[in-house]
Design a protein around this motif. Structure first.
Motif, PDB file in Angstrom:
ATOM      1  N   VAL A 474       0.808  -1.221   0.000  1.00 11.54           N
ATOM      2  CA  VAL A 474       0.000   0.000   0.000  1.00 11.54           C
ATOM      3  C   VAL A 474       0.842   1.272   0.000  1.00 11.54           C
ATOM      4  O   VAL A 474       0.440   2.297  -0.560  1.00 11.54           O
ATOM      5  N   ALA A 475       2.020   1.254   0.615  1.00  9.83           N
ATOM      6  CA  ALA A 475       2.860   2.460   0.631  1.00  9.83           C
ATOM      7  C   ALA A 475       3.281   2.839  -0.786  1.00  9.83           C
ATOM      8  O   ALA A 475       3.177   4.007  -1.189  1.00  9.83           O
ATOM      9  N   ALA A 476       3.745   1.855  -1.547  1.00  9.93           N
ATOM     10  CA  ALA A 476       4.137   2.126  -2.926  1.00  9.93           C
ATOM     11  C   ALA A 476       2.946   2.601  -3.742  1.00  9.93           C
ATOM     12  O   ALA A 476       3.062   3.523  -4.564  1.00  9.93           O
ATOM     13  N   ALA A 477       1.776   1.987  -3.517  1.00  6.80           N
ATOM     14  CA  ALA A 477       0.578   2.390  -4.257  1.00  6.80           C
ATOM     15  C   ALA A 477       0.223   3.842  -3.992  1.00  6.80           C
ATOM     16  O   ALA A 477      -0.100   4.602  -4.918  1.00  6.80           O
ATOM     17  N   LEU A 478       0.294   4.276  -2.736  1.00  8.85           N
ATOM     18  CA  LEU A 478      -0.055   5.656  -2.395  1.00  8.85           C
ATOM     19  C   LEU A 478       0.977   6.646  -2.917  1.00  8.85           C
ATOM     20  O   LEU A 478       0.621   7.719  -3.425  1.00  8.85           O
ATOM     21  N   VAL A 479       2.247   6.317  -2.788  1.00  8.26           N
ATOM     22  CA  VAL A 479       3.305   7.204  -3.280  1.00  8.26           C
ATOM     23  C   VAL A 479       3.140   7.458  -4.771  1.00  8.26           C
ATOM     24  O   VAL A 479       3.306   8.593  -5.256  1.00  8.26           O
ATOM     25  N   GLU A 480       2.785   6.419  -5.511  1.00  7.04           N
ATOM     26  CA  GLU A 480       2.695   6.523  -6.966  1.00  7.04           C
ATOM     27  C   GLU A 480       1.459   7.272  -7.439  1.00  7.04           C
ATOM     28  O   GLU A 480       1.372   7.659  -8.607  1.00  7.04           O
ATOM     29  N   MET A 481       0.506   7.500  -6.559  1.00  6.11           N
ATOM     30  CA  MET A 481      -0.743   8.147  -6.968  1.00  6.11           C
ATOM     31  C   MET A 481      -0.652   9.666  -6.978  1.00  6.11           C
ATOM     32  O   MET A 481      -1.513  10.331  -7.571  1.00  6.11           O
ATOM     33  N   PHE A 482       0.375  10.256  -6.331  1.00 10.16           N
ATOM     34  CA  PHE A 482       0.391  11.703  -6.146  1.00 10.16           C
ATOM     35  C   PHE A 482       1.697  12.335  -6.627  1.00 10.16           C
ATOM     36  O   PHE A 482       2.758  11.713  -6.533  1.00 10.16           O
ATOM     37  N   PRO A 483       1.636  13.590  -7.108  1.00 13.06           N
ATOM     38  CA  PRO A 483       2.845  14.285  -7.572  1.00 13.06           C
ATOM     39  C   PRO A 483       3.778  14.621  -6.410  1.00 13.06           C
ATOM     40  O   PRO A 483       3.350  14.799  -5.271  1.00 13.06           O
ATOM     41  N   ALA A 484       5.068  14.732  -6.720  1.00 15.27           N
ATOM     42  CA  ALA A 484       6.099  14.881  -5.685  1.00 15.27           C
ATOM     43  C   ALA A 484       5.910  16.125  -4.830  1.00 15.27           C
ATOM     44  O   ALA A 484       6.139  16.084  -3.617  1.00 15.27           O
ATOM     45  N   ARG A 485       5.481  17.226  -5.421  1.00 13.57           N
ATOM     46  CA  ARG A 485       5.449  18.493  -4.681  1.00 13.57           C
ATOM     47  C   ARG A 485       4.404  18.497  -3.556  1.00 13.57           C
ATOM     48  O   ARG A 485       4.503  19.280  -2.612  1.00 13.57           O
ATOM     49  N   ILE A 486       3.389  17.621  -3.661  1.00 15.31           N
ATOM     50  CA  ILE A 486       2.359  17.560  -2.608  1.00 15.31           C
ATOM     51  C   ILE A 486       2.166  16.124  -2.119  1.00 15.31           C
ATOM     52  O   ILE A 486       1.152  15.786  -1.518  1.00 15.31           O
ATOM     53  N   ARG A 487       3.158  15.281  -2.344  1.00 17.60           N
ATOM     54  CA  ARG A 487       3.011  13.848  -2.049  1.00 17.60           C
ATOM     55  C   ARG A 487       2.849  13.573  -0.556  1.00 17.60           C
ATOM     56  O   ARG A 487       1.986  12.780  -0.149  1.00 17.60           O
ATOM     57  N   TYR A 488       3.684  14.184   0.254  1.00 16.52           N
ATOM     58  CA  TYR A 488       3.638  13.937   1.704  1.00 16.52           C
ATOM     59  C   TYR A 488       2.247  14.255   2.240  1.00 16.52           C
ATOM     60  O   TYR A 488       1.631  13.463   2.969  1.00 16.52           O
ATOM     61  N   THR A 489       1.705  15.412   1.865  1.00 17.43           N
ATOM     62  CA  THR A 489       0.386  15.828   2.337  1.00 17.43           C
ATOM     63  C   THR A 489      -0.708  14.948   1.770  1.00 17.43           C
ATOM     64  O   THR A 489      -1.579  14.463   2.496  1.00 17.43           O
ATOM     65  N   SER A 490      -0.677  14.738   0.458  1.00 19.44           N
ATOM     66  CA  SER A 490      -1.777  14.049  -0.225  1.00 19.44           C
ATOM     67  C   SER A 490      -1.911  12.592   0.183  1.00 19.44           C
ATOM     68  O   SER A 490      -3.021  12.090   0.388  1.00 19.44           O
TER      69      SER A 490
END
Length: 552
Positions: A474-490
């Motif tokens: 699930v961690a890889a799945a979530l990381v891949e769903m969002f752009p880098a500039r707002i990834r931590y928040t999103s």
């Protein structure tokens, strides 16, 4: 030239090993802190919620446990924003320090007998601090590791982060077992339960030292150099529909189902064994610990497999298996852990025959309400004895009857009786009911000699296998769903709403469902329904993002 290439490869491997090890070690520590409370909920009830009745106190203890989960999404917002503004590393150093100090403080808090109502209030405050810290920790650790991972190995690398929750729970169980065995049950119950909380100070120091050796994520460094970091990560994450839609899909189509499967397999199973099946606490911890040892490597196995076949198929398969098999697994757990109880329930089922209007929801926040109706007297006695029962409607105005097999034990009406008279009559009636239950074969506790330990561990391992399926990728799945500039928040928000709210409230909700229905299995409907919804939404609406570019 060849030697140079080999040397660089070795350096890279060492660097990646440090990244994974440091991020994982810190997260293990934070989960250790967080799950100490859940593992010691019974002792915390006695010391911090002793001003109310036993059932209400236990519900309060579970609510205080859930309070830490309730604020996790807010921690995700606060620390996720900081992580996207001033870096992954700095943010999860702060969250670790906050978690460690709040946990250490729990070990020092005076109890209800010393400072009254201030004791549970301070305890809840510490839980809220822990929840805020954990809300900011996971997104930082997962993002940090993923942004270091080479292409095609993102699932494998981040799966090590996924082991940390289980390892943290395992570590908390081991420390509890060691302290229990060294001090004995009486001393542990009196004050030594605090030692595991105080030990966290040592773990905090070690984890901080390890993480201080890390550099910032290369993806974040690149964004800083190119001036591409987000100025308003919260607005970009949740104020724009294009990204908010992905957040909602990540929540409902991945993390909600993942969360309830995770908490059912690792926490509710422990609660079910000890509270519902009356298995000795130390034995319960030992059996769960063995299942964790056997199951934990599969986080990495399924993380690695998700790099080959995708994240979504594995996560949704784990949710679907949970939906289809939870009832038979938990019924088999009853037969293996407390065969006398299983046999008695089958041979002499308990039925409460009562006027429905005579039955109240027995939750008393201030400890002042007297439950004196014949139905309430019957149900409270059965709940305190851990006996599952079925409800049957009776004519309006009739006195409740507890039927144990073919034997009937009429309850009594306590309204209008003086407190001393009511207490005396209730004690006599409860004794009569207890004798009837014993004659029917219902044991007061599970006999350790009758526990089928290999079968219990096998069933717990099966539950654990589902956990690794849904949680490993699930961690890889979530990381891949969002752009880098707002990834931590999103990614942090859907993860922590899923795990903090859907998962974190599972023990409290399931226990309330059991208390309301009298059926020890009815609480399983909560994870089953949520996991089923996740399967449907995930199957039709969540895209597969395996191998997506995460640098932009």
């Amino acid at each position: 030239m060849a030697g140079t290439v080999i040397g660089e490869g070795v350096v890279e491997k060492k660097s990646h090993g440090l990244v994974i090890g440091a991020a994982s070690a810190g997260t293990v520590f934070e989960w250790y802190d967080f799950y100490l409370y859940g593992s010691l909920a019974g002792f915390i009830t006695q010391h911090f919620f002793s001003g109310v009745n036993e059932t209400t106190g236990y519900i309060f203890a579970l609510l205080a446990f859930a309070a830490g989960f309730a604020v996790r999404p807010f921690g995700a917002l606060v620390f996720g924003r900081l992580g996207d503004l001033w870096g992954r590393k700095n943010t999860f150093l702060v969250t670790m320090l906050l978690m460690g100090l709040s946990t250490f403080s729990v070990g020092l808090l005076p109890g209800y007998g010393q400072i009254g109502v201030a004791a549970p209030l301070l305890l809840v405050l510490m839980r809220l601090m822990q929840g805020l810290a954990l809300g900011g920790e996971y997104g930082g650790a997962a993002t940090y590791v993923a942004e270091h991972a080479p292409p095609g190995r993102r699932g494998l690398y981040t799966s090590w982060i996924q082991t940390t929750a289980t390892l943290g729970l395992f570590l908390s169980l081991v420390v509890i077992l060691v302290v229990r065995s060294m001090t004995g049950e009486e001393i542990f119950k009196a004050w030594a339960w605090r030692i595991p909380f105080l030990v966290s100070a040592i773990l905090l120091g070690v984890s901080l030292w390890i993480r201080l050796r890390l550099n910032e994520s290369p993806v974040f460094q690149k964004m800083v150099e190119e001036g591409k970091t987000s100025k308003k990560p919260l607005t970009e994450s949740f104020g724009e529909w294009s990204n908010l839609k992905v957040v909602l899909l990540a929540l409902l189509g991945l993390t909600a189902g993942q969360a309830v499967v995770w908490y059912t397999g690792q926490f509710y199973a422990l609660f079910f064994l000890e509270k519902m099946l009356k298995v000795d606490g130390a034995l319960t911890n030992t059996l769960v610990a063995w299942a964790l040892i056997l199951g934990t490597p599969f986080f990495v196995v399924f993380g690695w497999l998700s790099d080959k076949i995708g994240r979504k198929p594995i996560i949704l398969a784990g949710c679907l298996l949970a939906v289809l098999t939870y009832f038979p697994i938990f019924k088999a757990l009853t037969a293996a852990a407390n065969p006398a109880l299983a046999h008695a329930a089958a041979a002499a089922p308990v039925v409460v025959v009562a006027d429905r209007a005579d039955c109240a929801f027995q939750f008393d926040p201030v400890g002042k309400t007297a439950f004196t109706s014949s139905c309430d007297i019957a149900k409270s006695a059965l709940a305190n004895a851990g006996i599952t029962y079925r409800n049957q409607a009776a004519p309006v105005g009739s006195t409740a009857v507890v039927r144990v097999g073919e034997v009937e034990v009429p309850s009594f009406r306590g309204q209008g009786l003086a407190k001393a008279d009511f207490d005396a009559r209730k004690a006599a009636w409860t004794k009569s009911l207890t004798e009837t239950l014993h004659q029917a074969g219902y044991p007061p506790k599970a006999d350790p000699a009758q526990v089928n330990r290999p079968m219990v561990v096998a069933l717990l391992f099966l539950l654990m296998l589902y956990v690794t399926m849904v949680y490993g990728p699930v961690a890889a799945a979530l990381v891949e769903m969002f752009p880098a500039r707002i990834r931590y928040t999103s990614m942090s928000l859907p993860y922590h709403i899923g795990n903090g709210w859907f998962g974190g409230f599972l023990p409290t909700t399931a226990f309330a469902m059991v208390a309301a229905t009298g059926n020890i299995y009815s609480g399983l409907w909560y994870p089953i329904v949520i996991a089923a919804v996740t399967v449907l939404i995930g199957l039709f609406f969540v895209p597969e993002m395996r191998g997506a570019n995460i640098d932009d």
